[in-house]
Design a protein around this motif. Structure first.
Motif, short mmCIF file in Angstrom:
data_model
loop_
_atom_site.label_atom_id
_atom_site.label_comp_id
_atom_site.label_asym_id
_atom_site.label_seq_id
_atom_site.Cartn_x
_atom_site.Cartn_y
_atom_site.Cartn_z
N ARG A 95 0.82 -1.20 0.00
CA ARG A 95 0.00 0.00 0.00
C ARG A 95 0.85 1.25 0.00
O ARG A 95 0.54 2.24 -0.68
N LYS B 164 2.28 1.73 -3.50
CA LYS B 164 1.22 2.14 -4.42
C LYS B 164 0.84 3.60 -4.21
O LYS B 164 0.71 4.37 -5.18
N ASN B 165 0.68 4.01 -2.95
CA ASN B 165 0.31 5.40 -2.67
C ASN B 165 1.42 6.36 -3.08
O ASN B 165 1.15 7.44 -3.62
N ASN B 166 2.66 5.97 -2.84
CA ASN B 166 3.79 6.82 -3.20
C ASN B 166 3.86 7.00 -4.71
O ASN B 166 4.09 8.11 -5.22
N LYS B 167 3.65 5.92 -5.45
CA LYS B 167 3.68 6.00 -6.90
C LYS B 167 2.55 6.87 -7.43
O LYS B 167 2.76 7.70 -8.35
N ALA B 168 1.34 6.74 -6.85
CA ALA B 168 0.21 7.54 -7.29
C ALA B 168 0.44 9.02 -7.02
O ALA B 168 0.13 9.89 -7.84
N ASP B 169 1.02 9.34 -5.84
CA ASP B 169 1.30 10.74 -5.50
C ASP B 169 2.33 11.33 -6.45
O ASP B 169 2.23 12.50 -6.85
N ASN B 170 3.34 10.54 -6.82
CA ASN B 170 4.38 11.04 -7.72
C ASN B 170 3.80 11.38 -9.09
O ASN B 170 4.15 12.39 -9.71
N ILE B 171 2.89 10.52 -9.59
CA ILE B 171 2.28 10.77 -10.89
C ILE B 171 1.36 11.98 -10.83
O ILE B 171 1.37 12.83 -11.73
N ARG B 172 0.58 12.07 -9.76
CA ARG B 172 -0.38 13.18 -9.65
C ARG B 172 0.34 14.52 -9.52
O ARG B 172 -0.05 15.51 -10.16
N ASP B 173 1.39 14.57 -8.71
CA ASP B 173 2.09 15.84 -8.45
C ASP B 173 3.24 16.10 -9.40
O ASP B 173 3.94 17.11 -9.27
#
Length: 324
Positions: free
Chosen positions: A79, A82-91
């Protein structure tokens, strides 16, 4: 230490190389007072330092506490990634190729690590051992002093996220990360290292040789016995004790193979029996089974391999006499 993901490192260093610098630092307030009073006492201070160098050595003891991602469960680890990867893509976080990675930390580890540190410090207090938790800048200064003391001032501080940024122009501008805080590795290890041969490495103006303890003494020996054996050798040295939690987990493959091959030799049967005993202790008692690694190092000035070999020999004999 029964739970995975925690490591305790005990580091001790004994050296006469940096005594003059330590004495100068200790006498600095007295020198400043003499200057304010317009007293010319430089000869007195120099004589005192020269005299005390004959009887003093520079010693340091540090305890490093580590918490690794193994402290998280498999689900927590997935988790977090996954959250770190999603934050990197979003920001649209940049790559941080040559600077400090601001998003490398795992926030889920902080609470467990803080609890680990606080519990350890309280345990030291209960055993009447004085300790001080270092802030991150002081800790980095200690690391660099251990790595390259001749190239590190006692007032040196690293440039870390949250500190004031120094204006700079990168050679090649790729993204905003090129103008953020410089690489921590390059700050802590300011000069290149070289491997001369299988026994010798060089870092800065020193060449190093290392000893690993493979066979531990049958009876537990106090550390002061080793210190007493080395204190008159005039050999600078350091020792590191590395204790990993949940040590039985690292012996899984060895335990399986020794059990299968127990019939082939007496040694395999002994290994299988010892690992079975450790598994029993780990499951049925309150004692923790840890993995212990011990290494020692000594050094000499650059180019003086004969002196280094002599120091390694004397240090090896002292360790063997200690019971290893």
């Amino acid at each position: 230490m029964s739970q995975p993901g925690h490591t305790i490192q005990v580091f001790f260093s004994h050296s006469g190389d940096m005594v003059e610098q330590d004495l100068n630092y200790a006498l600095q307030p007295a020198k400043e007072t003499a200057d304010r009073l317009s007293l010319d006492l430089d000869d007195l201070f120099a004589e005192r330092i020269e005299h005390l160098q004959k009887f003093c050595a520079s010693e340091a003891v540090y305890l490093a506490l580590w918490t690794t991602p193994k402290a998280l469960t498999a689900e927590q680890n997935r988790r977090a990634i996954k959250n770190n990867k999603a934050d990197n893509i979003r920001d649209k976080v940049p790559g941080f190729l040559d600077t400090q990675n601001l998003i490398a930390a795992i926030p889920q580890l902080r609470e467990g690590h803080d609890s680990f540190v606080q519990t350890f410090v309280q345990d030291l207090k209960r055993t009447s051992i004085l300790s001080e938790v270092l802030d991150v800048h002081t800790a980095c200064n200690v690391m660099r002093t251990v790595v390259d003391p001749e190239f590190t001032a006692q007032e040196w501080k690293p440039s870390l996220p949250g500190d004031k940024l120094t204006i700079k122009e990168p050679l090649e501008f790729r993204d905003i990360s090129d103008v953020t805080w410089p690489s921590l590795a390059r700050q802590l290890v300011p000069r290149d290292g070289y491997q001369h041969d299988l026994r010798t490495a060089q870092l800065g103006d020193r060449i190093y040789a290392t000893i690993f303890v493979d066979l531990f003494p049958k009876d537990v020996q106090i550390f002061s016995r080793l210190l007493a054996r080395t204190i008159n050798l005039d050999v600078p040295w350091r020792i590191s004790f590395l204790l990993d939690s949940n040590g039985i987990a690292s012996q899984g493959m060895r335990q399986t193979l020794s059990s299968i091959l127990a019939f082939t030799s007496k040694q395999n049967r002994l290994i299988a029996d010892s690992l079975a005993l450790l598994s029993y202790i780990n499951i049925n008692t309150d004692d923790s089974v840890v993995k212990l690694r011990v290494s020692l190092s000594t050094w000499a000035p650059e180019g003086d391999k004969d002196l280094l070999r002599g120091r390694v020999s004397m240090l090896s004999k002292a360790v063997e006499g200690w019971g290893s």
